[in-house]
Design an enzyme around this catalytic site. Structure first.
Site, mmCIF file in Angstrom:
data_model
loop_
_atom_site.group_PDB
_atom_site.id
_atom_site.type_symbol
_atom_site.label_atom_id
_atom_site.label_comp_id
_atom_site.label_asym_id
_atom_site.label_seq_id
_atom_site.Cartn_x
_atom_site.Cartn_y
_atom_site.Cartn_z
ATOM 1 N N TYR A 1 -58.893 10.127 15.920
ATOM 2 C CA TYR A 1 -59.399 10.933 17.026
ATOM 3 C C TYR A 1 -59.613 12.382 16.580
ATOM 4 C CZ TYR A 1 -59.416 13.157 21.674
ATOM 5 O OH TYR A 1 -59.735 13.886 22.791
ATOM 6 N N LYS B 1 -63.145 14.394 16.425
ATOM 7 C CA LYS B 1 -63.352 15.603 17.217
ATOM 8 C C LYS B 1 -63.626 16.818 16.337
ATOM 9 C CE LYS B 1 -62.993 13.929 21.375
ATOM 10 N NZ LYS B 1 -64.212 13.865 22.215
#
Length: 301
Positions: free
Chosen positions: A171, A175
């Site tokens: 993640y 990002k």
């Protein structure tokens, strides 16, 4: 409905729940026509349902706005292209792209599975690239045909990608990639009348309820800082014509706090004017690190 986005056409991905839902509702309140894209998956990205997106469309229409739902998988290149085309065909134009869709499969790095890594990178990073690429092609075509866009892209990064987060390797990598993609797109698309920014929101969603449980308690002062609706006014302003001077920025928001992130930038340096010898490097780096700003601790450290 009238407001700062009056008459504009917006696509919001992942708009059936959480932040995306609030973005779609706020953009509609501000006068935009909204394409509510949502695949309707579980928190881990499984299954599909048109129900959440259809519910948001019903709310917008009940309040006098215009919207339709779309169930495209935004990480599928062809489906992302069709999403952009449907917006233009239905509403006659496209002015705003809010890339928001995503899910989590958190795991400590040593336990992470390849399939989990691939799934998270796909939905977040490719799921930003694919709609952005096709929207950019549309706006370039408009500009070349003498119809200069006043277009806006709002991507969704995260503090996990900017400062790091224990247990969220995939993640955080996605990002962080979105933040870099934002910088590149802002530089490339300015000539076509497009600004590109990213937000790094902190709010109560399916993805954060477990990770930030301590922030979810009832507020003593009555202001729910974790309400996802707190984030959406920033998105609406970035989507408006009035944000023309702001591009290539990553903006953190939590509750009533807005923070402009300051990312990678050149710091202290030494130039030997020749190739460094390996035994010299340690002392030089020690000096440079002592002169530089220390990184912020990563989340969960």
């Amino acid at each position: 409905m009238t407001g700062i986005c009056e008459g504009r056409v917006a696509i919001v991905t992942g708009a059936g729940r959480g932040l995306g839902r609030e973005h779609a509702l706020e953009l509609a309140r501000q006068g935009a026509k909204v394409v509510v894209n949502d695949l309707g998956t579980s928190l881990g990205g499984d299954g599909a349902s048109r129900g959440p997106g259809a519910e948001v469309v019903e709310i917008i229409r009940a309040n006098g706005g215009e919207a339709f739902s779309n169930g495209a998988d935004i990480a599928d290149f062809a489906q992302a292209e069709a999403l952009i085309a449907e917006a233009v065909e239905t509403f006659g134009r496209l002015d705003i792209l809010v890339n928001n869709a995503g899910f989590v499969r958190d795991r400590m790095l040593v336990n992470a599975e390849e399939s989990e890594w691939d799934a998270v990178i796909r939905v977040h990073l490719k799921g930003h690239f694919a709609p952005l690429r096709h929207a950019a092609a549309y706006w370039r075509s408009e500009a070349k045909n003498g119809r200069m866009p006043v277009a806006r892209v709002i991507n969704t990064s995260s503090g996990a990608g900017l400062q790091g987060s224990v247990g969220q390797a995939a993640y955080a990598a996605a990002k962080g990639g979105i933040a870099s993609l934002t910088l590149v797109a802002a530089g490339e698309l300015a000539r076509y009348g497009v600004t590109v920014n990213a937000i790094a929101p902190s709010a109560r969603t399916r993805m954060t309820e477990g990770a930030f449980a301590e922030k979810m308690a009832a507020p003593a002062d009555g202001f729910d800082r974790m309400d996802p609706a707190n984030v959406s006014p920033l998105v609406a302003w970035l989507a408006s014509p009035g944000s023309h001077a702001v591009t290539g920025r990553v903006i953190e928001i939590e509750g009533g706090r807005i923070c402009v992130e300051e990312g990678w930038r050149h710091g202290p340096a030494r130039d030997a004017g020749r190739r460094w010898r390996a035994e010299e490097v340690g002392d030089v780096l020690a000096e440079l690190i002592a002169e530089s700003v220390s990184p912020e601790p990563i989340y969960g450290a």
